[in-house]
Write a protein that holds these residues in place. Sequence first.
Motif, PDB file in Angstrom:
ATOM      1  N   TYR B  13     -14.711  59.026 -84.363  1.00 51.68           N
ATOM      2  CA  TYR B  13     -13.797  58.536 -83.168  1.00 51.68           C
ATOM      3  C   TYR B  13     -12.695  59.627 -82.973  1.00 51.68           C
ATOM      4  CZ  TYR B  13     -16.424  54.315 -84.389  1.00 51.68           C
ATOM      5  OH  TYR B  13     -17.516  53.347 -84.858  1.00 51.68           O
ATOM      6  N   GLY B  14     -12.700  60.199 -81.920  1.00 51.42           N
ATOM      7  CA  GLY B  14     -11.713  61.470 -81.939  1.00 51.42           C
ATOM      8  C   GLY B  14     -11.878  62.482 -83.110  1.00 51.42           C
ATOM      9  N   ASP B  15     -10.712  62.311 -83.903  1.00 51.66           N
ATOM     10  CA  ASP B  15     -10.799  63.312 -84.977  1.00 51.66           C
ATOM     11  C   ASP B  15     -11.174  62.615 -86.308  1.00 51.66           C
ATOM     12  OD1 ASP B  15      -9.843  65.545 -83.300  1.00 51.66           O
ATOM     13  OD2 ASP B  15      -7.631  65.178 -83.676  1.00 51.66           O
ATOM     14  N   THR B  16     -11.355  61.454 -86.004  1.00 54.48           N
ATOM     15  CA  THR B  16     -11.633  60.611 -87.283  1.00 54.48           C
ATOM     16  C   THR B  16     -13.142  60.562 -87.785  1.00 54.48           C
ATOM     17  OG1 THR B  16      -9.792  59.326 -86.557  1.00 54.48           O
ATOM     18  CG2 THR B  16     -11.079  58.490 -88.723  1.00 54.48           C
ATOM     19  N   ARG B  17     -13.546  61.002 -88.707  1.00 55.56           N
ATOM     20  CA  ARG B  17     -15.088  61.018 -89.083  1.00 55.56           C
ATOM     21  C   ARG B  17     -15.272  59.561 -89.639  1.00 55.56           C
ATOM     22  NH1 ARG B  17     -16.374  66.757 -91.569  1.00 55.56           N
ATOM     23  NH2 ARG B  17     -15.844  68.212 -89.647  1.00 55.56           N
ATOM     24  N   ALA B  18     -15.675  58.641 -88.911  1.00 52.90           N
ATOM     25  CA  ALA B  18     -15.984  57.441 -89.634  1.00 52.90           C
ATOM     26  C   ALA B  18     -17.133  57.282 -90.326  1.00 52.90           C
ATOM     27  CB  ALA B  18     -16.239  56.443 -88.376  1.00 52.90           C
ATOM     28  N   VAL B  19     -18.119  57.925 -90.097  1.00 52.10           N
ATOM     29  CA  VAL B  19     -19.482  57.899 -91.008  1.00 52.10           C
ATOM     30  C   VAL B  19     -19.631  59.465 -90.780  1.00 52.10           C
ATOM     31  CG1 VAL B  19     -22.063  57.458 -91.019  1.00 52.10           C
ATOM     32  CG2 VAL B  19     -20.294  55.689 -90.216  1.00 52.10           C
ATOM     33  N   ASP B  20     -20.155  60.168 -92.017  1.00 52.60           N
ATOM     34  CA  ASP B  20     -20.151  61.592 -92.201  1.00 52.60           C
ATOM     35  C   ASP B  20     -21.450  61.940 -93.017  1.00 52.60           C
ATOM     36  OD1 ASP B  20     -19.207  64.114 -91.993  1.00 52.60           O
ATOM     37  OD2 ASP B  20     -17.934  64.024 -93.506  1.00 52.60           O
ATOM     38  N   GLY B  21     -22.525  61.546 -92.497  1.00 52.77           N
ATOM     39  CA  GLY B  21     -23.813  61.854 -93.154  1.00 52.77           C
ATOM     40  C   GLY B  21     -24.151  60.865 -94.173  1.00 52.77           C
ATOM     41  N   VAL B  22     -24.520  59.733 -93.575  1.00 55.26           N
ATOM     42  CA  VAL B  22     -25.200  58.504 -94.304  1.00 55.26           C
ATOM     43  C   VAL B  22     -26.633  58.473 -94.373  1.00 55.26           C
ATOM     44  CG1 VAL B  22     -25.342  55.969 -94.262  1.00 55.26           C
ATOM     45  CG2 VAL B  22     -22.866  57.081 -94.213  1.00 55.26           C
ATOM     46  N   THR B  23     -27.315  58.425 -95.653  1.00 58.16           N
ATOM     47  CA  THR B  23     -28.572  58.223 -95.458  1.00 58.16           C
ATOM     48  C   THR B  23     -29.186  57.245 -96.364  1.00 58.16           C
ATOM     49  OG1 THR B  23     -28.958  60.661 -95.053  1.00 58.16           O
ATOM     50  CG2 THR B  23     -30.784  59.500 -96.183  1.00 58.16           C
ATOM     51  N   PHE B  24     -29.923  56.282 -96.073  1.00 52.07           N
ATOM     52  CA  PHE B  24     -30.432  55.258 -96.974  1.00 52.07           C
ATOM     53  C   PHE B  24     -31.589  54.450 -96.310  1.00 52.07           C
ATOM     54  CE2 PHE B  24     -27.362  52.909 -94.352  1.00 52.07           C
ATOM     55  CZ  PHE B  24     -28.040  51.630 -94.226  1.00 52.07           C
ATOM     56  N   THR B  25     -32.388  53.720 -97.017  1.00 50.98           N
ATOM     57  CA  THR B  25     -33.610  53.111 -96.468  1.00 50.98           C
ATOM     58  C   THR B  25     -33.591  51.848 -97.129  1.00 50.98           C
ATOM     59  OG1 THR B  25     -35.042  53.912 -98.377  1.00 50.98           O
ATOM     60  CG2 THR B  25     -35.180  55.095 -96.331  1.00 50.98           C
ATOM     61  N   VAL B  26     -34.155  50.919 -96.547  1.00 53.95           N
ATOM     62  CA  VAL B  26     -33.805  49.512 -96.785  1.00 53.95           C
ATOM     63  C   VAL B  26     -35.441  49.133 -96.778  1.00 53.95           C
ATOM     64  CG1 VAL B  26     -33.343  46.995 -96.362  1.00 53.95           C
ATOM     65  CG2 VAL B  26     -31.645  48.933 -96.249  1.00 53.95           C
ATOM     66  N   ARG B  27     -36.153  48.433 -97.733  1.00 54.53           N
ATOM     67  CA  ARG B  27     -37.701  48.030 -97.470  1.00 54.53           C
ATOM     68  C   ARG B  27     -37.772  46.519 -96.828  1.00 54.53           C
ATOM     69  NH1 ARG B  27     -37.234  49.131-103.279  1.00 54.53           N
ATOM     70  NH2 ARG B  27     -37.020  51.522-103.436  1.00 54.53           N
ATOM     71  N   ALA B  28     -38.832  46.386 -96.270  1.00 53.10           N
ATOM     72  CA  ALA B  28     -39.013  45.002 -95.712  1.00 53.10           C
ATOM     73  C   ALA B  28     -39.063  44.129 -96.813  1.00 53.10           C
ATOM     74  CB  ALA B  28     -40.316  45.070 -95.019  1.00 53.10           C
TER      75      ALA B  28
END
Lengths: 229, 237
Positions: B13-28
């Motif tokens: 958001y503007g200059d703020t990196r709120a999420v900066d490379g998030v990786t994950f998986t959730v199984r059913a």
Amino acid sequence: MKAFTALTAAELRLLSRDPASLFFMVAFPLMLLVLKRGDGGAVPGYLAMIAAIGGMGALPGLLASYRERKVLKRLATTPISPILLLGAQLVSQVAAGLAGSALLVVVTVAVFGARAPGDVLMLTAAFLLCSVMACALGFVIAAVVRNTRGASLIGMLVMFPMIFLSGAAVPRKALPGSLRQIGDFLPLTPAVEALGGAWSGTAVPFPLLILAGIIVAATATGAALFRWE
Amino acid sequence: MEAIEVTDLRKSYGDTRAVDGVTFTVRAGETFGIIGHNGAGKTTTVECLIGLRRADAGTVRVLGEDPARRRRALAHRLGVQLQDSSLPERIKVAEALRMFGAFYRDASDWRRVMERWGLRPLARKAFGDLSGGQRQRLMLALALVGNPEMVVLDELTTGLDPIARRETWRLIGDLKAAGTTVVLVSHYFDEIEALCDRVAVLARGRVAATGTTGELVARTGTASLEEAYLALEGADR
């Protein structure tokens, strides 16, 4: 369709629980009519006033509060389109205004013995256009002013001068010349003219066209500026 | 099958990196916790999952769909409880449940949902007159009235008293047992420990670690999830 019906039913129910809306859209015009000793000539103006109160007096604050309190955001996580919510708001405001207007007309004719409206169908059409236009203007206010109190206040500030200068509350003939000129540019003025024409039974296509034009322009402006959060 | 696959998600958001490379998986069928302090990127991640926000970069797949493009189709299969969202002040509990039920293709009977969540005595009460805990319970019930395959619950038990909290845990347990995938965003460690199969620790817009509570504790050489979290949070600084 099921979702839209459910939303609209809920909005109408909420509106019927709001004492301010009930008073201004039902009781207040009747009070004015009594003060005017049932003068049928004043009724078209009061119909425009009912529409203006719903669309500009109530709707901006309501929409802004839905946005501020994250009601819109919560609805945006369901399968309904947020546009549907705006549609439900519109339909419920118009329907409530129509009910208040019908009551006013019936009382004018049945209780005070005024002459019945010349063209009921045209009067209904004029009221619908007038009401949708007021809601479209209210939508623009809610799009421009972000917080609830501000949107309510601006709605009132726009609505009150408009109902006095457009001939809705007092006949424009009674206004000083300069104020009457301001009225020429207000969107509610053609609404009062259209309703007045339908009331007396003379066709007034031009004001109706102007109303339709304002609806299109205001809706486009509102849609371009409106933010969901 | 994976219920959620997030790969290198980024959002600024503007200059703020709120999420900066998030990786994950959730199984059913899994109950998955997302934990992290305020500003760690939890809410932005959740909003990308449910299609309220479009990611700047990276891919998001939820129940096989791209939420940014197929929000409405996905919304039929998803139940959401948002942090501090609300309803119109004058709407009654039963009306809200019935209305939300009408939004979904495959909704549960709203009366049964009302019963199950102990909202029946409040059926005719207006939203504005409910206590904080009652509101929370209603918002949870609304998340479930669409009979979703997956629920995303942001700040599940904030504002609930201890008894209501335990009761909510029990109901989440029922959901798990029924095979519903649950994503739980929280900063209550006891809640995550009690309910979640696996946890992702978010810190400053990144995933600091993922695993079961036991794995996180073992990896950090600590004694509890809370200590493990603090160690991971600090290590990432």
